[in-house]
Design a protein around this motif. Structure first.
Motif, PDB file in Angstrom:
ATOM      1  N   ARG A 153       8.599 -29.941  58.416  1.00  0.00           N
ATOM      2  CA  ARG A 153       8.881 -28.589  58.905  1.00  0.00           C
ATOM      3  C   ARG A 153       8.075 -27.541  58.145  1.00  0.00           C
ATOM      4  O   ARG A 153       7.812 -27.686  56.972  1.00  0.00           O
ATOM      5  CB  ARG A 153      10.363 -28.290  58.789  1.00  0.00           C
ATOM      6  CG  ARG A 153      11.195 -29.110  59.771  1.00  0.00           C
ATOM      7  CD  ARG A 153      12.644 -28.638  59.770  1.00  0.00           C
ATOM      8  NE  ARG A 153      13.410 -29.366  60.739  1.00  0.00           N
ATOM      9  CZ  ARG A 153      13.654 -28.938  61.975  1.00  0.00           C
ATOM     10  NH1 ARG A 153      13.206 -27.776  62.371  1.00  0.00           N
ATOM     11  NH2 ARG A 153      14.361 -29.661  62.805  1.00  0.00           N
ATOM     12  N   GLN A 154       7.740 -26.491  58.875  1.00  0.00           N
ATOM     13  CA  GLN A 154       7.004 -25.371  58.298  1.00  0.00           C
ATOM     14  C   GLN A 154       7.843 -24.112  58.474  1.00  0.00           C
ATOM     15  O   GLN A 154       8.336 -23.840  59.568  1.00  0.00           O
ATOM     16  CB  GLN A 154       5.657 -25.213  59.014  1.00  0.00           C
ATOM     17  CG  GLN A 154       4.853 -24.045  58.536  1.00  0.00           C
ATOM     18  CD  GLN A 154       3.529 -23.919  59.281  1.00  0.00           C
ATOM     19  OE1 GLN A 154       3.189 -24.734  60.127  1.00  0.00           O
ATOM     20  NE2 GLN A 154       2.784 -22.881  58.956  1.00  0.00           N
ATOM     21  N   LEU A 155       8.005 -23.333  57.424  1.00  0.00           N
ATOM     22  CA  LEU A 155       8.778 -22.098  57.483  1.00  0.00           C
ATOM     23  C   LEU A 155       7.905 -20.997  58.079  1.00  0.00           C
ATOM     24  O   LEU A 155       6.810 -20.724  57.582  1.00  0.00           O
ATOM     25  CB  LEU A 155       9.257 -21.692  56.084  1.00  0.00           C
ATOM     26  CG  LEU A 155      10.225 -20.512  56.042  1.00  0.00           C
ATOM     27  CD1 LEU A 155      11.520 -20.849  56.779  1.00  0.00           C
ATOM     28  CD2 LEU A 155      10.519 -20.128  54.603  1.00  0.00           C
ATOM     29  N   ILE A 156       8.396 -20.406  59.179  1.00  0.00           N
ATOM     30  CA  ILE A 156       7.669 -19.316  59.834  1.00  0.00           C
ATOM     31  C   ILE A 156       8.634 -18.164  60.082  1.00  0.00           C
ATOM     32  O   ILE A 156       9.852 -18.326  60.019  1.00  0.00           O
ATOM     33  CB  ILE A 156       7.019 -19.758  61.164  1.00  0.00           C
ATOM     34  CG1 ILE A 156       8.093 -20.174  62.189  1.00  0.00           C
ATOM     35  CG2 ILE A 156       5.999 -20.871  60.935  1.00  0.00           C
ATOM     36  CD1 ILE A 156       7.542 -20.390  63.592  1.00  0.00           C
ATOM     37  N   THR A 157       8.077 -17.014  60.384  1.00  0.00           N
ATOM     38  CA  THR A 157       8.873 -15.849  60.744  1.00  0.00           C
ATOM     39  C   THR A 157       8.548 -15.465  62.176  1.00  0.00           C
ATOM     40  O   THR A 157       7.378 -15.286  62.530  1.00  0.00           O
ATOM     41  CB  THR A 157       8.579 -14.665  59.804  1.00  0.00           C
ATOM     42  OG1 THR A 157       8.873 -15.066  58.463  1.00  0.00           O
ATOM     43  CG2 THR A 157       9.423 -13.460  60.166  1.00  0.00           C
ATOM     44  N   LEU A 158       9.583 -15.356  62.988  1.00  0.00           N
ATOM     45  CA  LEU A 158       9.446 -14.912  64.374  1.00  0.00           C
ATOM     46  C   LEU A 158      10.206 -13.600  64.539  1.00  0.00           C
ATOM     47  O   LEU A 158      11.196 -13.358  63.845  1.00  0.00           O
ATOM     48  CB  LEU A 158      10.011 -15.962  65.335  1.00  0.00           C
ATOM     49  CG  LEU A 158       9.313 -17.317  65.359  1.00  0.00           C
ATOM     50  CD1 LEU A 158      10.071 -18.290  66.252  1.00  0.00           C
ATOM     51  CD2 LEU A 158       7.873 -17.174  65.826  1.00  0.00           C
ATOM     52  N   ARG A 183      14.064 -10.026  62.818  1.00  0.00           N
ATOM     53  CA  ARG A 183      13.152 -10.930  62.119  1.00  0.00           C
ATOM     54  C   ARG A 183      13.927 -12.209  61.795  1.00  0.00           C
ATOM     55  O   ARG A 183      15.003 -12.156  61.198  1.00  0.00           O
ATOM     56  CB  ARG A 183      12.684 -10.235  60.845  1.00  0.00           C
ATOM     57  CG  ARG A 183      11.717 -10.985  60.034  1.00  0.00           C
ATOM     58  CD  ARG A 183      11.410 -10.149  58.778  1.00  0.00           C
ATOM     59  NE  ARG A 183      10.935 -11.006  57.741  1.00  0.00           N
ATOM     60  CZ  ARG A 183       9.699 -11.002  57.289  1.00  0.00           C
ATOM     61  NH1 ARG A 183       8.844 -10.125  57.751  1.00  0.00           N
ATOM     62  NH2 ARG A 183       9.327 -11.833  56.354  1.00  0.00           N
ATOM     63  N   GLU A 216      13.615 -16.088  60.135  1.00  0.00           N
ATOM     64  CA  GLU A 216      12.875 -17.137  59.439  1.00  0.00           C
ATOM     65  C   GLU A 216      13.443 -18.471  59.885  1.00  0.00           C
ATOM     66  O   GLU A 216      14.660 -18.660  59.902  1.00  0.00           O
ATOM     67  CB  GLU A 216      13.001 -16.970  57.926  1.00  0.00           C
ATOM     68  CG  GLU A 216      12.169 -15.835  57.404  1.00  0.00           C
ATOM     69  CD  GLU A 216      11.983 -15.879  55.906  1.00  0.00           C
ATOM     70  OE1 GLU A 216      12.511 -16.793  55.235  1.00  0.00           O
ATOM     71  OE2 GLU A 216      11.292 -14.978  55.407  1.00  0.00           O
ATOM     72  N   PRO A 234       5.983 -28.894  63.744  1.00  0.00           N
ATOM     73  CA  PRO A 234       4.736 -28.408  64.348  1.00  0.00           C
ATOM     74  C   PRO A 234       4.576 -28.760  65.829  1.00  0.00           C
ATOM     75  O   PRO A 234       3.886 -28.056  66.557  1.00  0.00           O
ATOM     76  CB  PRO A 234       3.635 -29.066  63.508  1.00  0.00           C
ATOM     77  CG  PRO A 234       4.295 -30.150  62.748  1.00  0.00           C
ATOM     78  CD  PRO A 234       5.752 -29.822  62.641  1.00  0.00           C
ATOM     79  N   LEU A 237       3.778 -21.096  66.581  1.00  0.00           N
ATOM     80  CA  LEU A 237       2.676 -20.585  65.768  1.00  0.00           C
ATOM     81  C   LEU A 237       1.763 -19.647  66.552  1.00  0.00           C
ATOM     82  O   LEU A 237       1.058 -18.829  65.968  1.00  0.00           O
ATOM     83  CB  LEU A 237       1.866 -21.736  65.171  1.00  0.00           C
ATOM     84  CG  LEU A 237       2.619 -22.610  64.162  1.00  0.00           C
ATOM     85  CD1 LEU A 237       1.768 -23.797  63.740  1.00  0.00           C
ATOM     86  CD2 LEU A 237       3.048 -21.801  62.953  1.00  0.00           C
ATOM     87  N   LEU A 290       3.458 -15.736  66.275  1.00  0.00           N
ATOM     88  CA  LEU A 290       3.971 -15.275  64.981  1.00  0.00           C
ATOM     89  C   LEU A 290       4.008 -13.756  64.856  1.00  0.00           C
ATOM     90  O   LEU A 290       4.922 -13.205  64.269  1.00  0.00           O
ATOM     91  CB  LEU A 290       3.141 -15.860  63.837  1.00  0.00           C
ATOM     92  CG  LEU A 290       3.304 -17.348  63.593  1.00  0.00           C
ATOM     93  CD1 LEU A 290       2.401 -17.794  62.449  1.00  0.00           C
ATOM     94  CD2 LEU A 290       4.751 -17.696  63.296  1.00  0.00           C
ATOM     95  N   ASN A 291       3.020 -13.066  65.370  1.00  0.00           N
ATOM     96  CA  ASN A 291       2.956 -11.612  65.231  1.00  0.00           C
ATOM     97  C   ASN A 291       3.356 -10.889  66.506  1.00  0.00           C
ATOM     98  O   ASN A 291       2.969  -9.749  66.718  1.00  0.00           O
ATOM     99  CB  ASN A 291       1.545 -11.194  64.799  1.00  0.00           C
ATOM    100  CG  ASN A 291       1.207 -11.762  63.432  1.00  0.00           C
ATOM    101  OD1 ASN A 291       2.005 -11.677  62.508  1.00  0.00           O
ATOM    102  ND2 ASN A 291       0.042 -12.372  63.319  1.00  0.00           N
TER     103      ASN A 291
END
Length: 158
Positions: free
Chosen positions: A2-7, A13, A15, A20, A66, A69-70
């Motif tokens: 797992r990869q920690l991302i912010t959506l 917001r 986390e 992937p 991914l 993300l922004n």
């Protein structure tokens, strides 16, 4: 792994640790508990998984987290504003535009995006905007009527 991302989902917001290979649909439903976005065909053909990415309808079953993300992600849970339903949600309920309800979240989000770009859409514009959202129950007439009524309601509230 797992990869920690912010959506940025429904104005908040979030986390989240994602796999992937998981789609945005899987992350929304399984990791964030936003089950209003429906799991339909997984092929991008039915529109049940439609969400808004920066105001544009996108099929979440074909989108990787991914990639957004922004971006501002809006699900059906985020369509209401300050506790008030979107005019399209109101007119869908009042006119019986939803039957089984499975396509409804995607229809509502696609319709809401249409009303942002075309405040008084023609039937042709509605047909084009909703073409990616399949409905097996309604025959679309009530849906188009709900979009027209929502456009009028939004105009009156301005």
């Amino acid at each position: 792994m797992r990869q920690l991302i912010t959506l940025h989902v429904n104005g908040e917001r979030k986390e989240v640790a994602v796999l992937p290979h998981h789609t945005l649909l899987e992350v929304l439903r399984e990791d964030l508990g936003l089950i209003g976005t429906k799991h339909g065909c997984e092929l991008g053909e039915c529109g049940a998984c439609t969400v808004l990415i920066d105001g544009t309808p996108v099929l979440s079953c074909l989108t990787l987290p991914l990639e957004v993300l922004n971006s501002k992600i809006t699900t059906i849970e985020g369509l209401e504003h300050n506790g008030q339903l979107h005019p399209l949600q109101e007119t869908f309920a009042e006119l019986g535009a939803a039957q089984c309800g499975y396509c409804t979240p995607g229809m509502l989000l696609s319709g809401a995006a249409l009303l942002e770009t075309h405040p008084e859409p023609t039937r042709e514009q509605m047909k084009e905007a909703l073409a990616g959202n399949l409905c097996r129950c309604t025959g679309y007439t009530k849906i188009y009527e709900a979009v027209e009524a929502a456009a009028q309601r939004k105009k009156e509230r301005r």
